[in-house]
Structure formats: C-alpha cells, structure tokens
Design an enzyme around this catalytic site. Structure first.
Site, PDB file in Angstrom:
ATOM      1  CB  CYS A 121      -0.970  -0.011   1.176  1.00  0.00           C
ATOM      2  SG  CYS A 121      -2.172  -1.366   1.109  1.00  0.00           S
ATOM      3  CG  HIS A 260      -3.002   3.391   2.868  1.00  0.00           C
ATOM      4  ND1 HIS A 260      -3.645   2.992   1.719  1.00  0.00           N
ATOM      5  CD2 HIS A 260      -2.977   2.295   3.687  1.00  0.00           C
ATOM      6  CE1 HIS A 260      -3.980   1.719   1.828  1.00  0.00           C
ATOM      7  NE2 HIS A 260      -3.591   1.286   3.014  1.00  0.00           N
ATOM      8  CG  ASN A 290      -6.861  -0.529   2.114  1.00  0.00           C
ATOM      9  OD1 ASN A 290      -6.219  -0.207   1.122  1.00  0.00           O
ATOM     10  ND2 ASN A 290      -6.291  -0.981   3.214  1.00  0.00           N
TER      11      ASN A 290
END
Length: 334
Positions: A121, A260, A290
């Site tokens: 990520c 994030h 996400n």
C-alpha cells in the site's frame, strides 16, 4: 530510511486521474458474503461501499483507465512518456511487469521504460520518488506513475476482518517540469522485522502453489489488524511528525492531508494524533474502501479536482503498508 529533497529541475504533478470499477459492493452485499452486520462494518471501518472489478477486468485495465485521465489533464500523449511505473501488489500475472501491459495499451513509444514497484500500500509513494529521481538523471521529460490494485481477487470470503475493508481501483499522476503541485521532499522507510503483519504467503518461490496450499487458503491476503494499528501509532504518526518538522512545517500551517485509506476509524485516530483538522484530511475510504497502492493517488485526484487547494498550500501524502513500509511526500501547490 531515505529522505530526498526535490530533484534538480523541480518537477511536479502535471495531471491526475483515477478509475474505479462500476460494480458496487455495499455493506448489505458484504454482510451477506461474510456474515457481519451492516452496522458493525460501518461502525468499525466507516466504509459504506467499495468497488470490485468485473471478472474480465484486471489490474492493467484499471491502470490504463486512470492513466488516460491523467494524461488528458496533463495535456500530453503516451508517446511523450519516457517512463511508466506501476505500483501494485496484485499484478496481472507474475510476469511480465504490468507496466509493460499498460505501456502497450496506452500506445507508448517503444523506448519508454516501464516497470513495476511492489511496496504494497506504500507503493505509489515509492514509485513517485523513483520516477522523480530517474527523470533528474535522464533526457526524458515526463513520467507516468500509477497505483493500481485488484484486491478482490486475493481476499478470502471466510476472513471477515479483511474482506470488508478492500476495494479495487487505480490512480495516476503525470510527472514533469513545473506542474500544479511541485515535489518538495520525500521520505521512504521499511521495517522488515514487521514483515509478517501483512502478506500473501502462498504462490511465491518460498511456498509455491500446490493443491495443499490452495486447500489451506495460502493464496489469500492475510493481515494482523491489531499489529498494523500499533505500527501506525508507533511508526507512522511519529514519522509524519518528524518529517513535517524536518521540512520546517509548523502545525498551524495549512496542510492538506492525503493518507492511505486503510480504515476510516484509523484515519480519524491519525488526524487527531497529528492535530490535523478533519476538514483538511482528504478521504475516499467511505465510498471506495482500502484500494491498496491506488488509495493515495485516487484520493489525491479527488483533492486536485475539488478546487480547494490554493496556490502555496502544502499537500502531504502519507502511505503505509506491507513490508512494513512507509512513504511520505510533501507537495506545494501553484
């Protein structure tokens, strides 16, 4: 840990783009799939829906769509690109690099360098820094940096803790001379001792795919949620504080925060700990969940197109993910 100031030539973001699949998975759908109530999903994650790719869609398809939007906004063509970097931990296939597929689909020139980066990520932050430094040392003017992931393909329907969190998507930026948002500083760090917190254990050279690993579900994404939260609290938040201090950014300075999009509740905690007002934190997690390496560029694209960033404003990108890894980037608008 690596800290980089702006590379010579002061490149910046010329255009942004994003793409999410049309298939919407709301909390009602998710509740039926994993057996967790809609209310519990919303309470624990702040996520209302996410997008999942159709069976015929792969990571490169999402990446190409986001890239076209970024190129259009930047006003350049794929043939102008000297470099294409795709950050992903869900490539189309182990080989070749997904970036090569993207380059071909976009019609980039035969001389365009294209490769993938896998920092999970955090990948987009790593890819953006790499592209900036590479442009500084070459004759190329423009780079396309993409974060793209299709996590729905590696989620276990029996793991309710992770499946509710993830969506699919892609975000992209075109990097070149000048730009709407200039790169000021980047800090990249990895913490290998925490590598077991996030991962897909099966399918690689250490644990090749076999009938046994498939039966055991080793091909699926696994995460220690409590350990990740602790990592954010003990590594990421202090890391952001130090990064801002090292760049002479005061707490009362206008900063647009693009973190994030791991989990909506975790973002609330980060914002509170950092003293950044919630209205200055850009979020897409409620609608998209996400999206892995795509979450920061998707959210940056939303912010860039919102008209709320004034000349002189600072934009802080803060990514964290498997490895464990962390990537921080400071931009100045105008």
């Amino acid at each position: 840990m690596i800290t980089c100031g702006a590379a010579q030539g002061a490149r910046g973001v010329l255009g942004t783009g994003a793409y999410v699949p049309s298939r919407v998975i709301d909390n009602k759908d998710m509740s039926s799939l994993v057996g967790v109530s809609e209310e519990a999903i919303l309470r624990k994650t702040a996520i209302r829906e996410r997008r999942w790719a159709k069976p015929e869609e792969a990571t490169s398809d999402l990446a190409v769509a986001a890239a076209r939007a970024a190129l259009e906004q930047a006003g350049i063509g794929a043939a102008d690109l000297g470099l294409i970097v795709v950050a992903t931990s869900t490539p189309d296939s182990p080989q070749p690099a997904t970036a090569c597929v993207v380059a071909d689909e976009l019609g980039a020139g035969h001389g365009t360098a294209a490769f993938d980066v896998n920092s999970v990520c955090s990948g987009f932050a790593f890819a953006l820094s790499i592209a900036d430094r590479m442009l500084a040392g070459t004759s190329a003017e423009y780079a396309l940096v993409i974060g793209a992931d299709v996590y729905s393909r590696i989620l276990s329907p029996t793991d309710r803790r992770t499946t509710v969190l993830f969506g699919d998507g892609a975000g992209a930026v075109v990097l070149g001379p000048g730009g709407r948002q200039r790169l000021l500083s980047t800090r990249l760090a990895s913490f290998g001792t925490a590598r077991d917190l996030i991962g897909v254990p099966g399918g690689g050279s250490r644990m090749p795919a076999t009938q046994e690993t498939l039966r055991e579900g080793r091909q699926y994404f696994a995460m220690d949620g409590r350990g990740v939260t602790e990592f954010v609290e003990t590594r990421v938040v202090p890391g952001i504080e130090q990064f801002l201090a090292d760049n002479g950014v005061r707490r009362d300075r206008t900063v647009h925060f693009v973190p994030h999009q791991a989990n909506g509740r975790l973002l609330e905690t980060m914002s509170r700990r950092l003293g950044i007002p919630s209205e200055r934190m850009a979020t897409t997690v409620t609608r998209y969940g996400n999206t892995g390496a795509a979450s920061v560029p998707i959210t940056l694209d939303q912010l860039a197109r919102s008209g709320t960033v004034a000349d002189g404003d600072l934009v802080l990108l803060a990514a964290f993910g498997g490895g464990m890894s962390m990537g921080l980037t400071l931009l100045r608008a105008g």
